[in-house]
Scaffold this motif. Sequence first.
Motif, PDB file in Angstrom:
ATOM      1  N   ARG A  11      -3.048  -1.764   3.754  1.00  0.00           N
ATOM      2  CA  ARG A  11      -3.013  -3.071   3.091  1.00  0.00           C
ATOM      3  C   ARG A  11      -4.371  -3.420   2.459  1.00  0.00           C
ATOM      4  N   LEU A  14      -4.907  -1.094  -0.657  1.00  0.00           N
ATOM      5  CA  LEU A  14      -4.088  -1.543  -1.782  1.00  0.00           C
ATOM      6  C   LEU A  14      -4.685  -2.787  -2.429  1.00  0.00           C
ATOM      7  N   SER A  17      -7.827  -2.026  -4.358  1.00  0.00           N
ATOM      8  CA  SER A  17      -7.531  -1.254  -5.569  1.00  0.00           C
ATOM      9  C   SER A  17      -6.781  -2.081  -6.606  1.00  0.00           C
ATOM     10  N   TYR A  19      -3.675  -3.454  -6.251  1.00  0.00           N
ATOM     11  CA  TYR A  19      -2.221  -3.323  -6.220  1.00  0.00           C
ATOM     12  C   TYR A  19      -1.593  -4.526  -5.516  1.00  0.00           C
ATOM     13  N   THR A  26       5.151  -1.618   0.294  1.00  0.00           N
ATOM     14  CA  THR A  26       3.960  -1.493   1.129  1.00  0.00           C
ATOM     15  C   THR A  26       4.305  -0.816   2.445  1.00  0.00           C
TER      16      THR A  26
END
Length: 60
Positions: A11, A14, A17, A19, A26
């Motif tokens: 998490r 992500l 990054s 996302y 996820t």
Amino acid sequence: MTQETIDQYVRSALALSGYALRESTTEQVVQQFSRIHDIAAGFADEPLPVELESASVFRP
């Protein structure tokens, strides 16, 4: 590494990054990272014999 640690890692990675995935997606990524961890745990701590040569390094 615990399942909770893997979940937190995925998490965080992500989010860092950029996302923004649906929760179901996820969870699939977390599940895949758990599988990768389980596979790597089988051999990651095995000692390597001194006789092994190091990998070659690509230099353009």
